[in-house]
Design an enzyme around this catalytic site. Structure first.
Site, PDB file in Angstrom:
ATOM      1  CE  LYS A  44      40.055  26.904  -8.432  1.00 15.57           C
ATOM      2  NZ  LYS A  44      38.958  26.480  -9.331  1.00 15.57           N
ATOM      3  CE  LYS A  46      41.339  22.495  -6.479  1.00 13.27           C
ATOM      4  NZ  LYS A  46      39.955  22.316  -6.843  1.00 13.27           N
TER       5      LYS A  46
HETATM    6  N1  C2G Z   1      32.639  17.551  -8.095  1.00 16.20           N
HETATM    7  C1  C2G Z   1      31.504  16.746  -7.676  1.00 16.20           C
HETATM    8  N2  C2G Z   1      31.909  15.543  -7.060  1.00 16.20           N
HETATM    9  C2  C2G Z   1      33.138  15.183  -6.970  1.00 16.20           C
HETATM   10  C3  C2G Z   1      34.193  16.100  -6.955  1.00 16.20           C
HETATM   11  C4  C2G Z   1      33.838  17.480  -7.739  1.00 16.20           C
HETATM   12  O1  C2G Z   1      30.351  16.813  -8.058  1.00 16.20           O
HETATM   13  N3  C2G Z   1      33.515  14.151  -6.525  1.00 16.20           N
HETATM   14  C5  C2G Z   1      31.945  18.916  -8.795  1.00 16.20           C
HETATM   15  C6  C2G Z   1      32.579  19.924  -7.880  1.00 16.20           C
HETATM   16  O2  C2G Z   1      31.545  20.302  -6.818  1.00 16.20           O
HETATM   17  C7  C2G Z   1      32.583  21.090  -8.963  1.00 16.20           C
HETATM   18  C8  C2G Z   1      33.137  20.265 -10.251  1.00 16.20           C
HETATM   19  O3  C2G Z   1      32.820  19.038 -10.020  1.00 16.20           O
HETATM   20  O4  C2G Z   1      31.131  21.774  -9.351  1.00 16.20           O
HETATM   21  C9  C2G Z   1      34.683  20.631 -10.689  1.00 16.20           C
HETATM   22  O5  C2G Z   1      35.224  20.352  -9.195  1.00 16.20           O
HETATM   23  P1  C2G Z   1      36.778  20.994  -9.031  1.00 16.20           P
HETATM   24  O6  C2G Z   1      37.444  20.882 -10.530  1.00 16.20           O
HETATM   25  O7  C2G Z   1      37.223  20.765  -7.773  1.00 16.20           O
HETATM   26  O8  C2G Z   1      36.311  22.743  -9.130  1.00 16.20           O
HETATM   27  P2  C2G Z   1      36.717  23.761  -7.996  1.00 16.20           P
HETATM   28  O9  C2G Z   1      38.188  23.573  -7.586  1.00 16.20           O
HETATM   29  O10 C2G Z   1      35.984  23.573  -6.751  1.00 16.20           O
HETATM   30  O11 C2G Z   1      36.443  25.070  -8.639  1.00 16.20           O
HETATM   31  O12 C2G Z   1      34.681  29.447  -9.409  1.00 16.20           O
HETATM   32  C10 C2G Z   1      34.429  28.173  -8.936  1.00 16.20           C
HETATM   33  C11 C2G Z   1      35.704  27.338  -8.917  1.00 16.20           C
HETATM   34  O13 C2G Z   1      36.399  27.307 -10.376  1.00 16.20           O
HETATM   35  C12 C2G Z   1      35.231  25.850  -8.674  1.00 16.20           C
END
Ligand code: C2G
Length: 131
Positions: A44, A46
């Site tokens: 990803k 990351k």
């Molecule tokens: N999130 C949120 N508000 C934020 C930050 C994150 O609602 N201020 C939510 C994101 O939208 C996501 C969840 O928290 O639904 C986890 O965020 P991340 O750890 O950044 O996940 P991500 O890297 O987007 O991975 O297959 C899908 C991916 O694994 C998603």
């Protein structure tokens, strides 16, 4: 028993993550969180500060979370939904529309993100690398 699933990295756990998990759990009776492995995060583009095992350990301590399973690739969601008898798939709305293909298998809900916080912002504010 209404079963909910959500996916993410959940690095540097913050209020935005917790609010997402709280709202996701409120949509059913059981919440499975599928956490990106370190290898998948590399795909990803990351790099989590906290290794997968520790991100899993932390999530398991959250009262809204019932089960934690690994996310190893982009293509496992349909199988996860079927294998885990999932009724509702939930993600933050930064993903809006991206997982609509799951509507053939379960309800798909995108929840508003929590403004003003993100793992990337934390890293930036701490002067850490953001990737
Ligand atoms: N999130 C949120 N508000 C934020 C930050 C994150 O609602 N201020 C939510 C994101 O939208 C996501 C969840 O928290 O639904 C986890 O965020 P991340 O750890 O950044 O996940 P991500 O890297 O987007 O991975 O297959 C899908 C991916 O694994 C998603």
């Amino acid at each position: 028993m209404k079963r909910v699933i959500t996916y993410g990295t959940f690095d540097l756990l913050h209020k935005g993550h917790i609010r997402l998990l709280k709202r996701a759990k409120a949509l059913g009776d059981h919440l499975t969180v599928c956490v990106s492995t370190d290898e998948f995060n590399a795909e990803k583009g990351k790099k989590a500060y906290t290794p997968y095992e520790d991100r899993k350990y932390i999530l398991q301590a959250i009262k809204y979370v019932d089960e934690v399973i690994p996310e190893t690739n982009w293509d496992q969601k349909i199988n996860d939904v079927i294998e885990n008898n999932i009724d509702v798939f939930v993600m933050g709305d930064d993903w809006k529309g991206k997982f609509d293909f799951l509507k053939d298998y379960c309800e798909v809900i995108y929840l508003p993100r929590t403004e003003g916080i993100s793992s990337t912002k934390i890293r930036q504010d701490l002067g850490m690398k953001t990737k």
